[in-house]
Design a protein around this motif. Sequence first.
Motif, PDB file in Angstrom:
ATOM      1  N   ALA A 133     -16.414  -1.614  -2.136  1.00  0.00           N
ATOM      2  CA  ALA A 133     -15.303  -1.893  -3.364  1.00  0.00           C
ATOM      3  C   ALA A 133     -15.209  -0.899  -4.143  1.00  0.00           C
ATOM      4  O   ALA A 133     -16.192  -0.210  -4.578  1.00  0.00           O
ATOM      5  CB  ALA A 133     -15.752  -3.344  -4.159  1.00  0.00           C
ATOM      6  N   PRO A 134     -14.163  -0.809  -4.720  1.00  0.00           N
ATOM      7  CA  PRO A 134     -13.845   0.129  -6.030  1.00  0.00           C
ATOM      8  C   PRO A 134     -15.096  -0.081  -7.128  1.00  0.00           C
ATOM      9  O   PRO A 134     -15.005  -1.509  -7.172  1.00  0.00           O
ATOM     10  CB  PRO A 134     -12.467  -0.014  -6.254  1.00  0.00           C
ATOM     11  CG  PRO A 134     -11.691  -0.484  -5.119  1.00  0.00           C
ATOM     12  CD  PRO A 134     -12.795  -1.324  -4.635  1.00  0.00           C
ATOM     13  N   ARG A 158     -12.072   4.867  -6.678  1.00  0.00           N
ATOM     14  CA  ARG A 158     -10.848   3.940  -6.820  1.00  0.00           C
ATOM     15  C   ARG A 158     -10.092   3.700  -5.484  1.00  0.00           C
ATOM     16  O   ARG A 158     -10.604   4.417  -4.588  1.00  0.00           O
ATOM     17  CB  ARG A 158      -9.602   4.978  -7.541  1.00  0.00           C
ATOM     18  CG  ARG A 158     -10.165   5.187  -9.110  1.00  0.00           C
ATOM     19  CD  ARG A 158      -9.399   6.337  -9.550  1.00  0.00           C
ATOM     20  NE  ARG A 158      -8.200   6.007  -9.661  1.00  0.00           N
ATOM     21  CZ  ARG A 158      -7.180   7.031  -9.753  1.00  0.00           C
ATOM     22  NH1 ARG A 158      -7.595   8.243 -10.396  1.00  0.00           N
ATOM     23  NH2 ARG A 158      -5.920   6.869  -9.810  1.00  0.00           N
ATOM     24  N   ALA A 159      -9.266   2.791  -5.475  1.00  0.00           N
ATOM     25  CA  ALA A 159      -8.835   2.347  -4.201  1.00  0.00           C
ATOM     26  C   ALA A 159      -8.039   3.379  -3.643  1.00  0.00           C
ATOM     27  O   ALA A 159      -7.784   3.774  -2.326  1.00  0.00           O
ATOM     28  CB  ALA A 159      -8.001   0.871  -4.309  1.00  0.00           C
ATOM     29  N   GLU A 160      -7.478   4.323  -4.302  1.00  0.00           N
ATOM     30  CA  GLU A 160      -6.839   5.428  -3.996  1.00  0.00           C
ATOM     31  C   GLU A 160      -7.464   6.328  -3.076  1.00  0.00           C
ATOM     32  O   GLU A 160      -7.027   6.953  -2.302  1.00  0.00           O
ATOM     33  CB  GLU A 160      -6.051   6.039  -5.121  1.00  0.00           C
ATOM     34  CG  GLU A 160      -4.819   5.330  -5.778  1.00  0.00           C
ATOM     35  CD  GLU A 160      -5.527   4.412  -6.865  1.00  0.00           C
ATOM     36  OE1 GLU A 160      -6.627   4.069  -6.973  1.00  0.00           O
ATOM     37  OE2 GLU A 160      -4.591   3.952  -7.694  1.00  0.00           O
ATOM     38  N   THR A 163      -7.933   4.758   0.296  1.00  0.00           N
ATOM     39  CA  THR A 163      -6.636   4.859   1.021  1.00  0.00           C
ATOM     40  C   THR A 163      -6.304   6.365   1.532  1.00  0.00           C
ATOM     41  O   THR A 163      -6.187   6.667   2.827  1.00  0.00           O
ATOM     42  CB  THR A 163      -5.471   4.524   0.138  1.00  0.00           C
ATOM     43  OG1 THR A 163      -5.576   3.235  -0.319  1.00  0.00           O
ATOM     44  CG2 THR A 163      -4.170   5.043   0.852  1.00  0.00           C
TER      45      THR A 163
END
Length: 261
Positions: A133-134, A158-160, A163
């Motif tokens: 999880a972020p 971060r989710a970025e 990704t």
Amino acid sequence: MSLHFSRCLFRFLRRLLLGLGAVVVVFVGWRIAVLATASAPRHADIVQQVLSSQALPAFTPQHLQLLRALRVWWLPVESGAPGVDPAQPLRGEAPAVQMVQQLLATEDAALATRRLVEVARWVLPFVERARLAPGRYAVPEDMQALLPGVCQGQFTLRAEHLTLLRAAMWNEVDGDSLGGLLAESTEEAPLWPMPYIDGKRPYGDRSYYTIDMAELLGRPFALDVQGRAIIPADRDAQLTQLHEETLTALQVLLLYGELDS
């Protein structure tokens, strides 16, 4: 034969036999060492054996333990990109095989070598599949000064970041590139077949990698009348920083990511 002569002869024969015995011991020891060296699996042989298998080795707690200990590095090619250090893949100063032996509590150097090569094959699947999880995560003290985005010993994932790591153009050592790696490797200073992101084209085939990043993150740049991306300087700087932070994100993912059983 006089008593004096008998004693001298005895001493001479005794010294001769002791000398011959020492020579025999040295020869036998040398012969055993040669045979042991000849029979011990070489680093290159084990690498080739593991990489030649089509099937990914079953993931075990030993593999996870070694993944947690991996050391990331920044590939110094063009834009640069993260990967796992092929020369020193584990955090620490001792030779990699010795560190694996310590971590796995084994004296079997061949087994330690095999496990680390198997881990090299698991890095990319782990990055693609691991859940994390972020949030804020602690970074090992010995890596804090080397990794961007670390503040007071922690990094905000971060989710970025995830990704980008999962969509990046990863390179793995295979039949085409294995020869070059082994040609530069020695038994004293082995190189390990660790994967890395392409520093020239980290996220796609565009001439500038932030264009690919913007598209992957769902916010592509506007285009001018000639179809070329309009890249604002502030956003370009933000994306560049995000790209550099993927190095730290990779280290954090290896440290804390979890695979579904």
